[in-house]
Design a protein around this motif. Structure first.
Motif, short mmCIF file in Angstrom:
data_model
loop_
_atom_site.label_atom_id
_atom_site.label_comp_id
_atom_site.label_asym_id
_atom_site.label_seq_id
_atom_site.Cartn_x
_atom_site.Cartn_y
_atom_site.Cartn_z
N ALA A 61 45.61 30.98 47.38
CA ALA A 61 46.29 30.27 46.48
C ALA A 61 46.58 28.93 46.67
O ALA A 61 46.54 28.52 48.11
CB ALA A 61 47.52 30.90 46.15
N GLY A 62 46.49 27.87 45.75
CA GLY A 62 46.93 26.46 46.18
C GLY A 62 47.76 26.02 44.99
O GLY A 62 47.87 26.31 44.06
N LEU A 63 48.55 24.97 45.58
CA LEU A 63 49.21 23.92 44.43
C LEU A 63 48.72 22.57 44.66
O LEU A 63 48.10 22.30 45.99
CB LEU A 63 50.85 23.76 44.92
N ASN A 64 49.02 21.76 43.66
CA ASN A 64 48.40 20.32 43.84
C ASN A 64 49.07 19.64 42.60
O ASN A 64 49.43 20.12 41.56
CB ASN A 64 47.00 20.20 43.81
N ILE A 65 49.23 18.37 42.90
CA ILE A 65 49.82 17.55 42.02
C ILE A 65 48.79 16.17 42.09
O ILE A 65 48.15 15.33 42.79
CB ILE A 65 51.11 17.08 42.57
N ASP A 66 48.44 15.97 40.67
CA ASP A 66 47.63 14.80 40.32
C ASP A 66 48.11 13.98 39.28
O ASP A 66 49.40 14.32 38.91
CB ASP A 66 46.22 15.04 40.27
N SER A 67 47.26 12.90 38.70
CA SER A 67 47.83 11.95 37.70
C SER A 67 48.25 12.83 36.57
O SER A 67 49.22 12.73 35.51
CB SER A 67 46.99 11.02 37.40
N ASP A 68 47.30 13.90 36.24
CA ASP A 68 47.44 14.68 34.98
C ASP A 68 48.63 15.34 35.08
O ASP A 68 49.49 15.64 33.97
CB ASP A 68 46.32 15.68 34.64
N SER A 69 48.91 16.28 36.20
CA SER A 69 49.91 17.09 36.37
C SER A 69 51.46 16.62 36.36
O SER A 69 52.07 17.12 36.03
CB SER A 69 49.78 18.22 37.27
N ARG A 70 51.34 15.42 36.93
CA ARG A 70 52.39 14.56 37.10
C ARG A 70 53.33 14.40 35.74
O ARG A 70 54.42 14.45 35.61
CB ARG A 70 52.19 13.33 37.73
N TRP A 71 52.32 14.33 34.55
CA TRP A 71 53.03 14.19 33.47
C TRP A 71 53.76 15.44 32.92
O TRP A 71 54.99 15.50 32.59
CB TRP A 71 51.91 14.11 32.01
N LEU A 72 53.19 16.58 33.38
CA LEU A 72 54.04 18.01 33.21
C LEU A 72 55.09 18.32 33.90
O LEU A 72 56.01 18.85 33.54
CB LEU A 72 52.95 18.89 33.09
#
Lengths: 408, 500
Positions: A61-72
């Protein structure tokens, strides 16, 4: 060292509220609802894209944060801040409310940050059942309806998960190549149920009608995160899936039309919230359908959907925060009319009165048009257009027609 | 001589000897009895741990004892047998702790724990069996050891349940004996062999082999609770909760399911069984049992009977995984042996807790029990969600592999069975959780016992919390090198040919 720190920070976003969900922990901490948001808020403000995988967890399993998920993530933090404020206004707390609140929060953050389908599904399940624990406090009917839809949706999505895993080497959210029509059917059905799209919108309407203030505010979450699910699970921007794209667009457009029509009928705030939610979901769904049918369109404009979904979520939650329960107004009486026959047919197939769309639409149009007697000078037409509700309907119809033309 | 070759015998002796001693103890010798029980369980776990490490590193442990001319008692520790032995020894320890708390102050505890130990001895013996005759011997010993446990309370209802149990299991044992003798006359051997020992049998005997398969499955299917041979299981719920937990999670039903695995893989071999055309009917039988068990569970108000029918359904997942005849499905079926054991034992422990603490036996009496017994119901909730297949509890991993195995073997209908079963599981578990957590108690509890500020006795609370956490951990850490899933993949990789 820095990488380890970022990994820890990422996992702390979900691990911390999960820990706080244990009653023995949150009982002894001040304002746990605010404390739970601290790692998420810090991550949101950190201008770095971070990714972390734990190979032993589930199937890797993995988690990540990028420009798209930062909005959410920003949307989630904002909504939960509103929820914490609402919670602090409550005089008494129902049994285990803190636990369900924090489990729902954990699930929400996990869904936003998950980088693989299994972890997304796991956190979505946690959020779903946690939210049920909050919704049930408003009474059984709506919550039961929600639970049934949740179970069916999860089953459909589990089948989709199996198909995803069987046909792809990885479980990560990567651009999908060929997917089977069966996969698309499962994904669209599952997320349509979760998002409360027409014709599976009853749980959403019932929940807005009867839920206490806190779950009313939080109803924005299952809807927006279901839309996120569609965004992540659908093969957007790669191959062309015309049939599925058109079907999705039809669902989206019908949802918008139905919601607009219902907005005309109901003036109670909580009901308008429900139909507003359906209207917004319909808009996003139509866009997704367009992207599915035309990958080039998606490649150009697809990224706009993340901020749009975030905006929808925050708006819904804000209106939910401001919404106060209003007494139910009597439904339009459809008896003794031709339309009542259609209504009775609808009832025979166990549909509710306000579900006999054609019947009541016709009746209400006729009742409404009687308010505007004909005028030789066109004043009637002016009055007709003067009402803001008619303007909304016309605007939506116009926008839909324009969007359709643009696509074709 | 290397003492470690005697390990299989020592593992059996670690429960047999304490059991025999306990039979002779006076009722008042509580401390000695507890020491023998717990000491035997801990010793067994230590010995199993040594064998696990040895087998993982390629060591062999085998003991042969002559029974009759040309017939030997063979105890062999291989990867598959250690899967079941490890499950049995871990769960025996927690069940012993639970039983000590549950039966505190009850009469006939020496008799109970004596047969309890014999039951585990028999379970471990059939797990370590190296041939069909050894398996049969311990299989029948299991019947004899569990019969007095079912009748422990001595009431008319429990005696009747014991009689029903005996009828079913002795009948099943007879079928197993007939099949074993018939097989021996055809082949001259009964030795468990990877990929089976029937490939060289003359094709003119294939019809006879099909009959033998049917008899073996019928004999094993009684304990594995395959429809229509499941009737004894719901009736056996009159037994004390530790016995129900043992029957459903540790010993009896698992012995039947394990026997089916042995027959398919080490007697017939997957490929030969497919050639005979027996696997598809077995898959259908398992599928029917899965749905039937869940449907029956839906209409039970008695909590233990609901869990019993749930067991009827869930154990058939193991049979289904085996019958699909693919490596991924085999992983799913075998790992469910462990996962279902952990989840089901948790549920029975919790059912025993609410019965002992509050006098609750029915689902309709469970309103608000979550407020009164939060830790017990939290454990129940985790296990229930695991049964439904919600991630990340262990049941999700089993269903994942079964589903993937079905797709690999091009038997997509199995996914419909899994989906239907999950829906039914939700239908009969979620109302219990709803009543426990979201409804207020309707009045006084039927028969509340006072434990002061505690929810219930520590010996009753500790085991279900531990097994619930284990069920959650083995699901969450499924890909860890020491997980049951990793061990099962090792078993399948080492022993079974890929089915093409």
């Amino acid at each position: 060292m820095n990488n380890d720190l970022y990994d820890a920070a990422l996992w702390l976003v979900v691990a911390w509220p999960l820990l706080l969900a244990v009653p023995a922990v949150n009982r002894h901490l001040p304002r746990p609802h605010y404390l739970a948001l601290i790692p998420a808020a810090l991550l949101m403000l950190t201008p770095l894209d971070v990714s972390s995988t734990f190979t032993w967890l589930l199937f890797g399993a993995g988690l990540n944060i990028d420009s798209d998920s930062r909005w959410l993530l920003a949307m989630s933090v904002a909504i939960w801040l509103l929820a914490a404020a609402k919670l602090s206004q409550q005089q008494s707390k129902p049994f285990a409310q803190n636990t369900f609140y924090l489990l729902t929060l954990t699930g929400n953050l996990g869904v936003v940050l998950a980088s693989d389908v299994v972890l997304f599904f796991s956190f979505a399940t946690l959020m779903g059942y946690g939210f049920y624990g909050l919704l049930i406090q408003g009474g059984g009917g709506a919550a039961r309806h929600y639970l049934i839809c949740l179970i069916i949706a999860d089953l459909l999505l589990f089948e989709a998960l199996l198909l995803f895993s069987f046909n792809h080497e990885t479980l990560l959210f990567a651009p999908l190549a060929e997917v089977s029509p069966f996969y698309l059917l499962m994904v669209l059905s599952g997320f349509a149920l979760k998002a409360g799209l027409w014709p599976a919108h009853h749980w959403l309407y019932a929940s807005y009608r009867s839920a206490p203030p806190l779950p009313t505010l939080l109803l924005a979450l299952p809807v927006t995160l279901a839309l996120l699910g569609m965004l992540r699970w659908l093969p957007l921007g790669d191959a062309r899936y015309e049939t599925s794209g058109i079907a999705l667009m039809i669902i989206g457009i019908v949802s918008m039309l139905y919601a607009a029509r219902q907005l005309l009928r109901h003036s109670a705030q909580n009901k308008q919230l429900a139909w507003g939610s359906l209207l917004a979901s319909g808009l996003v769904t139509t866009s997704l359908g367009a992207g599915l049918a035309d990958p080039l369109l998606w490649q150009q404009y697809g990224a706009l959907l993340y901020p749009l979904i975030a905006l929808i979520g925050i708006s819904q939650a804000s209106f939910g925060y401001a919404c106060s329960p209003q007494p139910r107004k009597p439904q339009i009486d459809c008896s003794n009319t031709i339309e009542s026959g259609l209504t009775r047919c609808g009832n025979l197939v166990q549909q509710r009165v306000d579900n006999a769309l054609a019947a009541c639409y016709l009746h209400s149009y006729r009742a409404w048009i009687k308010q505007y007697p004909r005028s030789e000078n066109g004043q009637g037409l002016t009055r007709l257009l003067a009402g803001w509700r008619s303007a909304i309907t016309l605007f939506v119809l116009l926008a839909t027609a324009l969007a359709w033309l643009a696509i074709w | 001589m290397n003492w470690s070759v005697w390990l299989p015998l020592l593992v059996i002796a670690s429960s047999l000897l304490p059991g025999l001693i306990i039979f002779g103890l006076a009722e008042r010798r509580v401390r000695l009895r507890t020491v023998l029980n717990l000491g035997g369980a801990l010793l067994k776990m230590a010995l199993v741990g040594i064998m696990l490490w040895g087998v993982y590193n390629g060591q062999q442990y085998e003991v042969r004892l002559a029974l009759l001319p040309h017939l030997e008692l063979v105890l062999r520790a291989d990867a598959l047998s250690l899967l079941f032995v490890t499950l049995s020894s871990v769960l025996w320890l927690v069940t012993t702790i639970y039983a000590i708390g549950y039966l505190e102050g009850s009469p006939n505890r020496s008799r109970f724990f004596g047969f309890f130990s014999l039951c585990v001895t028999a379970t471990v013996g059939l797990a370590l069996a190296g041939n069909l005759i050894t398996f049969l011997l311990f299989y029948e010993l299991l019947t004899l050891a569990t019969y007095p446990l079912i009748m422990h309370r001595g009431t008319e209802v429990s005696r009747q349940a014991g009689k029903v149990y005996l009828r079913y299991t002795v009948g099943g044992g007879a079928l197993l004996l007939v099949a074993t003798v018939w097989l021996y006359t055809l082949t001259g051997t009964l030795e468990f062999t990877p990929q089976g020992f029937l490939n060289d049998v003359d094709p003119q005997h294939h019809a006879a082999l099909v009959m033998i398969f049917v008899l073996l499955i019928a004999g094993l299917g009684v304990k594995a609770a395959l429809v229509p041979l499941h009737g004894w299981l719901p009736q056996a719920m009159v037994a004390p909760a530790p016995v129900s937990a043992l029957l459903h999670a540790v010993a009896v039903v698992k012995a039947g399911a394990f026997g089916i695995i042995r027959v398919v893989y080490d007697v017939f071999g997957v490929d030969f069984a497919v050639l005979l055309g027996v696997m598809e009917p077995l898959a259908w039988l398992a599928a029917i049992t899965i749905i039937y068990g869940s449907l029956r569970a839906l209409f039970q108000d008695d909590l233990k009977r609901r869990l019993a029918f749930s067991t009827v359904s869930q154990v058939s997942y193991i049979t289904l995984g085996v019958a699909i005849a693919g490596p991924i499905a085999a992983v799913g079926g075998m790992v469910h042996l462990v996962h279902q054991g952990l989840m089901k034992i948790t549920l029975f422990f919790c059912a025993g807790n609410v019965a002992e603490t509050l006098g609750i036996h029915k689902v309709s009496e469970m309103n608000g029990v979550g407020r009164r017994m939060p830790w017990t119901m939290a454990a129940f909730t985790i296990a229930a969600f695991g049964m439904i297949g919600a991630p990340p509890v262990a049941g999700f991993v089993s269903k994942w592999y079964l589903g993937m195995g079905a797709l690999e073997a091009e038997q997509a209908w199995v996914i419909l069975i899994l989906a239907g079963s999950s829906l039914l599981n939700a239908a009969y578990f979620l109302p219990i959780l709803h009543a426990a957590w979201f409804r207020k108690p309707t009045g006084a509890w039927p028969d509340e016992r006072d434990f002061g500020r505690k929810e219930t006795a520590w010996a009753l609370l500790f085991p279900p919390v531990v097994t619930a956490l284990l069920a959650l951990t083995v699901g969450l850490l499924a890909m860890a090198p020491f997980s049951p899933l990793a061990w099962v993949e090792f078993v399948v990789q080492r022993r079974f040919v890929q089915h093409e």
